[in-house]
Design a protein around this motif. Structure first.
Motif: not given
Length: 148
Positions: A50, A6, A22, A3, A77-80, A25, A46
């Protein structure tokens, strides 16, 4: 799956009202303003997610000894990435205080530079190498008699 951002969908923690966001990162972000939910987003959403995901990687035995954070009120939550939080101590405000000194992050940066840095001689500029006692003894033995 890699990703580059986030993705947050439906965050409802504290004063966040069904927030979709969005966060890239690869860039530094600055969020300011009054009553916008910055702390709710950063720490209660967040960081909590995490940290929760990180703790889930431990064995059940190890998890029983750890403090657990509640799951944040969010749909997805994606890409954390794994999360750390730096808590500031009671600040002593002086003219030389910075965010780094107030959060004590400068101590960690010093450690990084100490581990990655390489010492060089001030006179000749060559890298300084560690010497064993045997190496020093051999050099002393090779000196002429007078300086001993």
């Amino acid at each position: 799956m890699k990703h580059d951002a986030i993705l947050i969908s439906g965050a409802r923690q504290h004063n966040l009202k069904n927030l979709n966001l969005e966060i890239p990162l690869t860039r530094s972000r600055d969020h300011r303003g009054e009553r916008l939910g910055k702390s709710s987003l950063a720490f209660d959403t967040l960081y909590a997610e995490g940290q929760r995901r990180y703790i889930e990687t431990f064995s059940p035995y190890a998890r029983q000894f750890m403090d657990r954070m509640d799951r944040p009120q969010v749909d997805r939550i994606d890409g954390i990435p794994p999360a750390i939080a730096i808590d500031r101590k009671d600040p002593v405000r002086t003219s030389r205080s910075t965010v780094g000194t107030m959060t004590e992050i400068t101590d960690y940066v010093k450690l990084i530079y100490a581990r990655l840095g390489r010492l060089h001689c001030r006179s000749c500029g060559r890298p300084v190498e560690p010497e064993t006692p045997e190496h020093v003894w051999r050099r002393v033995q090779n000196l002429p008699e007078a300086p001993r």
